[in-house]
Design an enzyme around this catalytic site. Sequence first.
Site, mmCIF file in Angstrom:
data_model
loop_
_atom_site.group_PDB
_atom_site.id
_atom_site.type_symbol
_atom_site.label_atom_id
_atom_site.label_comp_id
_atom_site.label_asym_id
_atom_site.label_seq_id
_atom_site.Cartn_x
_atom_site.Cartn_y
_atom_site.Cartn_z
ATOM 1 C CB SER A 138 -39.199 12.282 49.996
ATOM 2 O OG SER A 138 -40.052 11.997 48.915
ATOM 3 C CG HIS A 139 -41.071 15.964 48.028
ATOM 4 N ND1 HIS A 139 -41.633 14.889 48.672
ATOM 5 C CD2 HIS A 139 -41.631 17.063 48.559
ATOM 6 C CE1 HIS A 139 -42.512 15.337 49.564
ATOM 7 N NE2 HIS A 139 -42.529 16.642 49.509
ATOM 8 C CG ASP A 307 -39.417 11.352 44.678
ATOM 9 O OD1 ASP A 307 -39.050 10.348 44.046
ATOM 10 O OD2 ASP A 307 -39.916 11.290 45.821
ATOM 11 C CG ASP A 309 -37.353 8.609 47.732
ATOM 12 O OD1 ASP A 309 -37.937 9.540 47.154
ATOM 13 O OD2 ASP A 309 -37.932 7.849 48.529
ATOM 14 C CG ASP A 311 -40.902 7.497 46.712
ATOM 15 O OD1 ASP A 311 -40.584 8.600 46.218
ATOM 16 O OD2 ASP A 311 -41.207 7.350 47.911
ATOM 17 N NE ARG A 312 -44.313 12.128 46.840
ATOM 18 C CZ ARG A 312 -43.851 11.929 48.065
ATOM 19 N NH1 ARG A 312 -42.562 11.705 48.233
ATOM 20 N NH2 ARG A 312 -44.654 11.963 49.123
ATOM 21 C CE LYS A 408 -45.412 7.577 47.876
ATOM 22 N NZ LYS A 408 -44.683 7.581 49.177
#
Length: 523
Positions: A138-139, A307, A309, A311-312, A408
């Site tokens: 992720s982030h 981010d 991947d 999703d954010r 998300k």
Amino acid sequence: MFCSCILPLLTLSVVSLGNCCPKIVLTVATAPYPDQRPGTSGLRKRVQVFQTRPHYLHNFIQSVFSSIDLRDRQGSTVVLGGDGRYFNRTAIEVIVQMAAANGVGRVIIGHYGILSTPALSCVIRKYKAIGGIILTASHNPGGPEGYFGMKFNVANGGPAKEAITNKIFQISRTIEEFAICPGLRVDLMTVGKQSFDLENKFKPFKVEIVDSVESYANLLRNIFDFASLKELLFGDNHIKIRVDCMHGVAGPYVKRILCEELGCPANSVINCIPLEDFGGQPPNPTYAADLAEDMRSGQWDFGAAFDGDGDRNMILGKSGFFVSPSDSVAVIADNIFCIPYFQQTGVRGFARSMPTSAALDRVAKATKIELYETPTGWKFFGNLMDAGCLSLCGEESFGTGGDHIREKDGLWAVLAWLSILAARRQSVEDILKDHWLKYGRNYYTRYDYENVDIDTACEMMEDLEMLITDKSFVRQRFAVEDKIFQVEKADNFEYTDPVDSTISRNQVNADFLVDLSNQPEII
């Protein structure tokens, strides 16, 4: 489509494919590790852990496959892809080899091994796969000194529930062997189908390389009014937008959808080429310094960042006006019928995670729509969606999404905001100020602690729980400059899922009220 300059970073060795030489399936002895418990977003460790601990990757992947009943696994379809970070290529090769050896019939992989988290959820649902493996941290930072991670998503396209992740963890603690087909090699560069004969297998094992963007883009075309969005972004009175992909996976999706389909100029998008180290910066919207600086110039009307991947999301207005994630989901909820999808389906419910502010609660109350407060983790939202209880949800950690998938979705959130701008023809700032005038404004704070010592962290949480369980803590007042805050509620949040009655505990929460008796009104 990826730029040619990144192809050397995202290719596996290519070998001739065919049925002339069946691939050997091996069973390899191994020893368990005690630290492979998947968290809210899967298993995340530093890259060196996967590189230096023998069979660390293999153990976890075997534990995932072993958690699926053999009868369900045999001949099934699994989706695989990641955010392009360092070690993705190595992991993809191993996972495909182990999928073949564990009876999976077909693995669907994004072109070059790339799939955003929302796109992977979409592809799982489209192809009716038994699940998918997302390769992302992720982030968190990428590169050889950064982080790597894996998350298992189930057949609904969402993260595995706690019962499944617990089962994976228990298997990982006692694992003694894993199955693998080490001679199997996949070409990630060519979209299409590949077939392999395996030793002692009656049916060939298949790999399908799919366009990383198209299935997901087609889903969005059926949710939003692309003609209206194109007029907003390309028409006579178009707005100017700036989107920072932070060298993560969102770049190809943004270029295809916003630029090629909706007409945004090429310079609307920055940092759009996925890199294994994300350009040396953590792929976290809070670090989108380039975007913030651009937006402060006043040249752009709308800004967004994603981010690693995809999703954010982070939303900014002109001159850098910041939209908090909690306010963002509330504004989308209040304007939800600007999105054609919800005009057709209606709205079944709203939900937010416990740390997210109560801004969404105010909209739910005013519109008489059910509101759910859940623990952190998209799997709780997914359960409500599968039961037909939920249409829109969000987390304060820059996550927003609808029931079109079970993750998300950063680009979905951006298109939702653009749909609102197209309908209202106001600035981002004016829309937020109108929202605050209508519902009031909710404030909240969040503290992030990174790379902390585990014993110190546990001690801090024990001290915090002792503090909030003291009866004198509630109603206590604290002065901060010229304002007084009073504790309204403090608890260790517990959630009983209304769908399956499972219970989740231990999420400390504290709510404060501001005493405004001697203060000017705050909007």
